[in-house]
Design an enzyme around this catalytic site. Structure first.
Site, PDB file in Angstrom:
ATOM      1  CB  CYS A  68      -0.771  -0.136   0.957  1.00 30.43           C
ATOM      2  SG  CYS A  68      -1.832   1.185   1.179  1.00 30.43           S
ATOM      3  CG  ASP A 120      -2.331  -4.298  -0.389  1.00 26.01           C
ATOM      4  OD1 ASP A 120      -3.471  -4.320   0.734  1.00 26.01           O
ATOM      5  OD2 ASP A 120      -2.193  -2.703  -0.861  1.00 26.01           O
TER       6      ASP A 120
END
Length: 164
Positions: free
Chosen positions: A63, A70
């Site tokens: 992120c 992620d």
């Protein structure tokens, strides 16, 4: 002054030595991922309309706001034109995202751009199904269709008029 200058030079030499050690300490997989690019080969059935489905269940990136990792499954569905993407190359290319600070939206759009640049498919759909984080589940889908040339448009128009 010469003492300071030798310290600066020693620091630079130490930094270069550390960089060389880092390169030498990289595992072979890390080197392959860093060198990864989309490689293609000639489509064995040019002119035949067929779909190729690729699933990449271990996509990771970071992120850009929090730095948290992620995770996603990437789905690629494409109709090849003159070139087909080599599978090991796409695996290494996808793995190159693991340390990038990039949003869900930008990562999937960038994958599409790179894929189209590499093999110029007739059609491609790329879907990123991201694992929920903080009770939010994100799915990003992007599509590209190759523009028809005037010859292709005329052929299509004639065929459609023949059906009427």
């Amino acid at each position: 002054m010469s003492n300071e200058s030798s310290l600066v030079q020693s620091g630079t030499e130490a930094s270069l030595a550390a960089d060389n050690e880092t390169v030498e300490q990289q595992k072979y997989g890390e080197r392959h991922i860093n060198e990864g690019k989309l490689i293609t080969f000639p489509n064995p059935r040019i002119g035949r309309w067929y779909n190729i489905y690729i699933t990449l269940p271990e996509f990771t990136c970071k992120c850009p706001f929090s730095g948290y990792p992620d995770f996603a499954t990437i789905y690629i569905n494409y109709v090849p034109n003159e070139r087909v993407v080599e599978l090991k190359a796409i695996k290494l290319y996808i793995n190159s995202y693991r340390d990038r600070y990039i949003s869900h939206e930008e990562s999937i759009n960038q994958i599409l751009d790179d894929f189209v640049a590499a093999c110029d498919p007739l059609e491609v759909q790329i879907k990123g199904d991201f694992n929920p984080r903080g009770n939010v589940h994100t799915v990003i889908e992007v599509t590209h269709k190759r523009e028809q040339t005037p010859t292709q448009s005329n052929t299509l128009t004639r065929k459609e008029s023949d059906l009427k």
